[in-house]
Design an enzyme around this catalytic site. Structure first.
Site, PDB file in Angstrom:
ATOM      1  N   SER A  47     -28.976 -11.709 -42.523  1.00 58.06           N
ATOM      2  CA  SER A  47     -28.656 -12.256 -43.837  1.00 58.06           C
ATOM      3  C   SER A  47     -28.033 -11.147 -44.675  1.00 58.06           C
ATOM      4  O   SER A  47     -28.543 -10.020 -44.701  1.00 58.06           O
ATOM      5  CB  SER A  47     -29.913 -12.801 -44.520  1.00 58.06           C
ATOM      6  OG  SER A  47     -29.560 -13.458 -45.717  1.00 58.06           O
ATOM      7  N   GLU A  48     -26.933 -11.474 -45.352  1.00 59.76           N
ATOM      8  CA  GLU A  48     -26.111 -10.448 -46.014  1.00 59.76           C
ATOM      9  C   GLU A  48     -26.883  -9.631 -47.053  1.00 59.76           C
ATOM     10  O   GLU A  48     -26.517  -8.503 -47.357  1.00 59.76           O
ATOM     11  CB  GLU A  48     -24.897 -11.100 -46.677  1.00 59.76           C
ATOM     12  CG  GLU A  48     -25.285 -12.031 -47.839  1.00 59.76           C
ATOM     13  CD  GLU A  48     -24.111 -12.794 -48.422  1.00 59.76           C
ATOM     14  OE1 GLU A  48     -23.064 -12.876 -47.776  1.00 59.76           O
ATOM     15  OE2 GLU A  48     -24.261 -13.317 -49.543  1.00 59.76           O
ATOM     16  N   ASN A  49     -27.936 -10.217 -47.620  1.00 59.57           N
ATOM     17  CA  ASN A  49     -28.674  -9.507 -48.666  1.00 59.57           C
ATOM     18  C   ASN A  49     -29.620  -8.446 -48.099  1.00 59.57           C
ATOM     19  O   ASN A  49     -30.356  -7.821 -48.859  1.00 59.57           O
ATOM     20  CB  ASN A  49     -29.428 -10.493 -49.572  1.00 59.57           C
ATOM     21  CG  ASN A  49     -30.265 -11.491 -48.813  1.00 59.57           C
ATOM     22  OD1 ASN A  49     -29.802 -12.096 -47.838  1.00 59.57           O
ATOM     23  ND2 ASN A  49     -31.480 -11.672 -49.231  1.00 59.57           N
TER      24      ASN A  49
END
Lengths: 214, 223
Positions: A47-49
């Site tokens: 997940s990009e975060n």
């Protein structure tokens, strides 16, 4: 015509996620893919975060307010998962470390250009997030989208009319009608769903398709 | 003696002036310094440039700075989200300037500022309208876009625990943009849930070394 519903589209794409892959699933229909990866395959979701090893939705009452996915939904971390900051996360994305990105799409062109972040509506504020980094950086980009717009306009075209996300980035398109591979010769139909014929699919496509190789 | 602890949120944001650029950590509702934002809202500075991945949603956090007309420009990658009513309203009115960029470029520009780099070439955005007007270069057959460092007068960040030297440890995915923002601003203010004694943080768990942090303040239960 056979038209798959989104869960079936996600299920079809999930069959093509190999064991051992590092995968990023985009917001919307792509996140459904995780529900259908065949048992026995170990797949690590990014997940990009700042998460590797995204797990399922938490039980009610056990949510961690900081532990969310790119769609800002509560998630969990699987055993063996880890956290990192955004700069490292995008180094993974841009640096070619992710095996597969599954992205939604507004339009895909015959040569694999993707448009999925902005329409031509100037009043509507644009938002890009991680779409461009993923499209340019993942080793393989699969687009999961309906074959046509709600009013029947083709989304696979000679050239995109919406602003581009990335150029020559798409490997395959999984639609509700067929699976199409972007090849150096052009987009080739590699699978037709149900009783769909090549001509049926060509009729709702805005560029010339190549027939399945037999 | 090094002691970066500040007694209150109000004092922690002292020195922010009208027209300043302020980085605000967080992604969605994760890792957001809500109490520092509330102190900033009450502080009186306006015409601010807010540098944050999102532009706020509903009636909390950054959205309250927009609602109170304290922000003239937003620098971000994803201003639109569920409930981002104040941003959308001001955008439609033409009352706010938007500088939009890919999220990886956004993070790396801040990292570059903190790391003393003059810029970097990224493949992201090449051939798209977000690269319009920017210098490009082909390197080993791949097209790249030149991006410059992104700096600010202040960074308001959020961590789980910190000590009086400013060392910070985060909770799960609450880390996100906070470490790069800590590096990139002239003055970095960290809001933490707990201030602990020196030596209590496992050195391996320190994700932001205290050298990047100027002020640390414990939550007061303001929000």
């Amino acid at each position: 015509m056979t038209r798959l519903e989104p869960p079936q589209m996600a299920e079809r794409l999930a069959q093509d996620i190999p064991d051992g892959s590092y995968v990023n699933l985009g917001i919307g229909m792509p996140v459904m893919v995780a529900n259908y990866v065949p048992e026995g395959r170990e797949v690590i979701y990014h997940s990009e975060n700042g998460i590797l090893g995204v797990g399922p939705t938490p039980e009610p009452g056990t949510e961690d307010p900081d532990l969310i996915n790119a769609a800002k939904q509560y998630v969990t971390l699987i055993n063996g998962g880890c956290y990192f900051d955004t700069a490292d996360s995008f180094a993974m994305m841009r640096g070619g470390h992710l095996d597969i990105a599954v992205l939604g799409g507004f339009q895909v062109s015959a040569d694999g250009n993707l448009a999925n972040w902005a329409t031509d509506n100037e009043k509507y504020p644009p938002a890009v997030g991680g779409a461009m980094d993923l499209s340019v950086g993942a080793k393989t980009v699969y687009v999961l989208m309906r074959h046509t717009t709600k009013d029947g306009q083709p989304k696979i075209l000679d050239a995109c009319t919406y602003p581009l996300t990335g150029t020559r980035v798409v490997s395959r398109i999984y639609t509700d009608l067929a699976v199409i591979e972007i090849t150096p010769e052009g987009p080739r139909v590699i699978e037709l769903f149900g009783d769909n014929s090549f001509d049926d699919v060509q009729a709702v496509t805005g560029t010339r398709l190549l027939a399945p190789q037999t | 003696m090094i002691d970066k602890r500040i007694a209150s949120m109000r004092e922690a944001i002292a020195g922010i002036k009208s027209g300043d650029a302020v980085m605000i950590g967080g992604f969605g509702s994760s890792g957001i310094p809500f109490e520092l934002i509330e102190a900033l809202r009450l502080h009186g500075a306006d015409n601010l440039t807010v540098i944050s991945n999102n532009a706020g949603s509903h009636e909390i956090g950054i959205a309250t700075l927009l609602r109170d007309r304290l922000v003239s420009k937003v620098v971000c990658s994803y201003p639109r989200s569920q409930g981002s009513i104040w941003f959308e309203r001001m955008f439609e009115e033409g009352a706010i300037e938007l500088e939009l960029m890919p999220q990886g470029t956004f993070a790396e520009r801040m990292r570059a500022a903190g790391a003393g780099l003059g810029g970097f070439f990224t493949p992201t955005g090449y051939g798209t309208k977000l690269a319009d007007g920017k210098e490009t270069r082909e390197i080993d057959g791949v097209g790249y876009v030149l991006e410059y460092p992104l700096k600010a007068e202040f960074a308001l960040i959020k961590a789980h625990k910190g000590d009086k030297w400013g060392n910070l440890a985060y909770n799960t995915a609450g880390r996100n943009f906070n470490p790069v923002m800590a590096m990139a601003a002239e003055t970095t203010v960290a809001e933490v849930e707990h201030i602990v004694e020196l030596g209590e943080l496992d050195p391996e768990s320190v994700a932001t070394p205290g050298i990047f942090v100027d002020r640390i303040v414990a939550q007061e239960g303001l929000v």
